[in-house]
Each structure stands twice: as structure tokens, then as C-alpha cells.
Design a protein around this motif. Sequence first.
Motif, PDB file in Angstrom:
ATOM      1  N   UNK A   6     -27.658 -25.563  -4.101  1.00 12.24           N
ATOM      2  CA  UNK A   6     -27.397 -26.574  -3.075  1.00 12.24           C
ATOM      3  C   UNK A   6     -26.131 -27.389  -3.326  1.00 12.24           C
ATOM      4  N   UNK A   7     -25.789 -27.640  -4.592  1.00 12.17           N
ATOM      5  CA  UNK A   7     -24.600 -28.437  -4.882  1.00 12.17           C
ATOM      6  C   UNK A   7     -23.338 -27.756  -4.346  1.00 12.17           C
ATOM      7  N   UNK A   8     -23.272 -26.425  -4.463  1.00  9.35           N
ATOM      8  CA  UNK A   8     -22.115 -25.702  -3.938  1.00  9.35           C
ATOM      9  C   UNK A   8     -22.041 -25.821  -2.424  1.00  9.35           C
ATOM     10  N   UNK A   9     -23.188 -25.677  -1.755  1.00  6.64           N
ATOM     11  CA  UNK A   9     -23.219 -25.821  -0.300  1.00  6.64           C
ATOM     12  C   UNK A   9     -22.826 -27.228   0.123  1.00  6.64           C
ATOM     13  N   UNK A  10     -23.324 -28.221  -0.618  1.00 12.00           N
ATOM     14  CA  UNK A  10     -23.019 -29.617  -0.298  1.00 12.00           C
ATOM     15  C   UNK A  10     -21.534 -29.901  -0.464  1.00 12.00           C
ATOM     16  N   UNK A  11     -20.953 -29.415  -1.552  1.00 11.70           N
ATOM     17  CA  UNK A  11     -19.527 -29.652  -1.801  1.00 11.70           C
ATOM     18  C   UNK A  11     -18.670 -29.009  -0.714  1.00 11.70           C
ATOM     19  N   UNK A  12     -19.009 -27.779  -0.334  1.00  7.82           N
ATOM     20  CA  UNK A  12     -18.249 -27.092   0.715  1.00  7.82           C
ATOM     21  C   UNK A  12     -18.387 -27.826   2.048  1.00  7.82           C
ATOM     22  N   UNK A  13     -19.595 -28.350   2.329  1.00  6.19           N
ATOM     23  CA  UNK A  13     -19.810 -29.079   3.581  1.00  6.19           C
ATOM     24  C   UNK A  13     -19.007 -30.374   3.606  1.00  6.19           C
ATOM     25  N   UNK A  14     -18.980 -31.090   2.473  1.00  2.40           N
ATOM     26  CA  UNK A  14     -18.190 -32.323   2.395  1.00  2.40           C
ATOM     27  C   UNK A  14     -16.715 -32.024   2.602  1.00  2.40           C
ATOM     28  N   UNK A  15     -16.233 -30.992   1.924  1.00  2.00           N
ATOM     29  CA  UNK A  15     -14.820 -30.604   2.052  1.00  2.00           C
ATOM     30  C   UNK A  15     -14.467 -30.318   3.514  1.00  2.00           C
ATOM     31  N   UNK A  16     -15.283 -29.491   4.170  1.00  2.00           N
ATOM     32  CA  UNK A  16     -14.990 -29.088   5.551  1.00  2.00           C
ATOM     33  C   UNK A  16     -14.984 -30.296   6.490  1.00  2.00           C
ATOM     34  N   UNK A  17     -16.010 -31.149   6.367  1.00  2.00           N
ATOM     35  CA  UNK A  17     -16.126 -32.281   7.290  1.00  2.00           C
ATOM     36  C   UNK A  17     -15.045 -33.326   7.044  1.00  2.00           C
ATOM     37  N   UNK A  18     -14.793 -33.643   5.777  1.00  2.00           N
ATOM     38  CA  UNK A  18     -13.800 -34.680   5.460  1.00  2.00           C
ATOM     39  C   UNK A  18     -12.399 -34.230   5.870  1.00  2.00           C
ATOM     40  N   UNK A  19     -12.059 -32.987   5.562  1.00  5.78           N
ATOM     41  CA  UNK A  19     -10.711 -32.517   5.895  1.00  5.78           C
ATOM     42  C   UNK A  19     -10.502 -32.438   7.406  1.00  5.78           C
ATOM     43  N   UNK A  20     -11.545 -31.993   8.123  1.00  6.82           N
ATOM     44  CA  UNK A  20     -11.416 -31.883   9.579  1.00  6.82           C
ATOM     45  C   UNK A  20     -11.340 -33.268  10.235  1.00  6.82           C
ATOM     46  N   UNK A  21     -12.285 -34.131   9.903  1.00 12.90           N
ATOM     47  CA  UNK A  21     -12.366 -35.420  10.595  1.00 12.90           C
ATOM     48  C   UNK A  21     -11.262 -36.387  10.179  1.00 12.90           C
ATOM     49  N   UNK A  22     -10.694 -36.158   8.995  1.00 12.21           N
ATOM     50  CA  UNK A  22      -9.577 -37.016   8.579  1.00 12.21           C
ATOM     51  C   UNK A  22      -8.249 -36.500   9.113  1.00 12.21           C
ATOM     52  N   UNK A  23      -8.283 -35.368   9.793  1.00 15.22           N
ATOM     53  CA  UNK A  23      -7.051 -34.798  10.321  1.00 15.22           C
ATOM     54  C   UNK A  23      -6.056 -34.427   9.235  1.00 15.22           C
ATOM     55  N   UNK A  24      -6.585 -34.033   8.088  1.00 15.11           N
ATOM     56  CA  UNK A  24      -5.718 -33.638   6.981  1.00 15.11           C
ATOM     57  C   UNK A  24      -5.239 -34.786   6.116  1.00 15.11           C
ATOM     58  N   UNK A  25      -5.674 -36.004   6.406  1.00 12.67           N
ATOM     59  CA  UNK A  25      -5.263 -37.155   5.580  1.00 12.67           C
ATOM     60  C   UNK A  25      -5.921 -37.109   4.207  1.00 12.67           C
ATOM     61  N   UNK A  26      -7.057 -36.440   4.105  1.00 12.68           N
ATOM     62  CA  UNK A  26      -7.726 -36.241   2.823  1.00 12.68           C
ATOM     63  C   UNK A  26      -7.861 -34.743   2.578  1.00 12.68           C
ATOM     64  N   UNK A  27      -7.478 -34.303   1.398  1.00 11.49           N
ATOM     65  CA  UNK A  27      -7.709 -32.932   0.962  1.00 11.49           C
ATOM     66  C   UNK A  27      -8.737 -32.962  -0.167  1.00 11.49           C
ATOM     67  N   UNK A  28      -9.679 -32.046  -0.129  1.00  9.65           N
ATOM     68  CA  UNK A  28     -10.746 -31.999  -1.131  1.00  9.65           C
ATOM     69  C   UNK A  28     -10.624 -30.709  -1.929  1.00  9.65           C
ATOM     70  N   UNK A  29     -10.553 -30.822  -3.250  1.00 10.34           N
ATOM     71  CA  UNK A  29     -10.542 -29.664  -4.134  1.00 10.34           C
ATOM     72  C   UNK A  29     -11.827 -29.669  -4.946  1.00 10.34           C
ATOM     73  N   UNK A  30     -12.548 -28.557  -4.924  1.00  8.51           N
ATOM     74  CA  UNK A  30     -13.860 -28.470  -5.571  1.00  8.51           C
ATOM     75  C   UNK A  30     -13.725 -27.827  -6.952  1.00  8.51           C
ATOM     76  N   UNK A  31     -14.342 -28.468  -7.939  1.00 17.33           N
ATOM     77  CA  UNK A  31     -14.441 -27.899  -9.291  1.00 17.33           C
ATOM     78  C   UNK A  31     -15.928 -27.722  -9.577  1.00 17.33           C
ATOM     79  N   UNK A  32     -16.401 -26.493  -9.551  1.00 14.66           N
ATOM     80  CA  UNK A  32     -17.831 -26.256  -9.727  1.00 14.66           C
ATOM     81  C   UNK A  32     -18.135 -25.815 -11.154  1.00 14.66           C
ATOM     82  N   UNK A  33     -19.431 -25.670 -11.422  1.00 15.51           N
ATOM     83  CA  UNK A  33     -19.909 -25.096 -12.699  1.00 15.51           C
ATOM     84  C   UNK A  33     -19.385 -25.833 -13.925  1.00 15.51           C
TER      85      UNK A  33
END
Length: 295
Positions: A6-33
Motif C-alpha cells: 500500500x505504501x507504494x500505491x499511496x506514494x504514486x497517488x500522492x505524486x500524481x495528484x500533487x503534480x497535476x493539481x499544482x500545475x507542475x509547481x511541485x515535483x515529487x520524487x519517490x524513494x521506496x524500500x
Amino acid sequence: MKSPHPYNDMAEAIKAEVEEKSGGRIAVKIFDSGQLGQDPAVIGEMAFGTVDMMISTTSNVVQQIPEFAIFTMPYLFAGMDEAMAAVGPDTTVHAHFEKVFADRAVGLKLLALGGSGARSMSTKAVAVSSPADLKGLRMRTPPSPMDSETWAAFGMLPVTVAWGELYAAIQTGVANALESSLPGYAGSKLYEVAPNLALTEHTVQVNHTSISERTWNRLPEDLQQIVQDAASAANILGGEKAKQYDEELVETLQADHGVIVTRPDKNAFREVLAPLQVELAEELGLTAEYDLLKA
């Protein structure tokens, strides 16, 4: 390919929503495991603002937030749906822990709580069918007094081991029993060293999504709201994915990895632990949290 968790799914969901709704003002890079280190190191980096956000299990941050120990109390919730109703976004429990974070001044702001699967037990050599099978086993625990006292009640010998060192600890005999979520068990390949899985489902694993206060304070209000909304939505998603993975993983572990699965009578475990709940809450100074959750 990332392991199903679930953590991987959650991180990907946060990345997608934040980057889209911020219009690119925020970029999210995920470091898993655990790429950025074990939780204590990550929390330290977040206090400095060099790591921005984290998704992790509440039991891994009890040294900074001792009140989180309440979530390792056995059979606190009947299941995932009850847990999410209690701790999810806009609940009194979330508000309580948001204030605890602020009062503890750990440099983190709590964004959301959620559930990421039922935790069960696995062992190196014993197929567990009843509480009697646990006596004398060396049980790995995180640095949480709640965990240590819980397993000691079964006559087990608690051994504190960091999650990242758990595989080696089981392999070398430092510990010969552990408890974890099924995605954690599968993703870390713990079935290789502890192939006996008992579906005790003794706790619903509660996770926190938190952000560095320094990072949060740098964001204008509109971006703060985007991040907050994304974290809340991701935790709801995480609860649903956890239920899905738990069902699928039992079958996969048996079929593909030869895991021996037992389904003990959970009432027998509840009978041992039920008298401890109020006592443990009082002893560990968690009465307020216990009463809040039971309400």
C-alpha cells in the motif's frame, strides 16, 4: 518492479495528484524500500528539511511520538474498515495526533493516518495453531514497549530488531519469530527464513503520512491544501489496497513460495490479551488515546 505494498500505491497517488493539481509547481520524487535509510535517520533529515515527506508505520516512530504505541495494541480494531473509520481523515483521532506532533516538536507535521494491512505472525520452525505454541520463542519487536509486553504475555522472549535487519536476525537465530503485515512479509522475502505463517491478524497496521515542518512552512496556502488533500485521499486508497493485497498474498505465498499457513482461533489469543488492554494503556500513559479510540 516495485513489490505490492500500500505504501507504494499511496506514494504514486500522492505524486500524481500533487503534480497535476499544482500545475507542475511541485515535483515529487519517490524513494521506496528504505533507500533514504531507516526511519530514525529519515525523521532526523525531515527535521532539517532535507527529506520532505514520509509514509511509514506508526510503530517505527514511537521513540519520537510515544503515543503512537497505542496502535500496536492487539485486537484494538475488529478489522480494516473499523480502523479506517476510527483514524481516517477528519476524525477526532487524527486531530488528536496532529496536536501531539505539534506538542512533541519533532519537526514533522502529521498529514494523515490510515491502515495498511492486518499484521500476523510467522516463525522459523514452528507452525502456530494456538497460544501454547509461542512459549519460549524469541519474538522480534520494534522499539515499542507495547509490543514487548504483548508478546511476553504469551511466554515469548522479545528481541528488539530494526526492520531492515530482520531477515538476517531470523536467518542467524537472533530471533525465530516475527509479526508483520503480509505485504511487508512478502516484499522483504521473509518467507525464505520464516516460512510458517499464522494468520493471527492481531493488529491492523496503522501508518502515518507526514511532512517536514520546514517544507510545509515554505509552501503557500494553496499548495499546502493540495498536499493535504492528496495525503488524505492516498490513505483511503491505501486501506482499500491493503485489503486486496492481504487476500491475494495468502494464496501467492502458499502457491509460489511454499509457505505453510495456519489459521488459529483468534478468540484464544484475544482471551490471553484482553485483560492486558486497560492495564497496558495505564502503564504506558496511553489511557487518553485508548479511551479516544474505544469511543
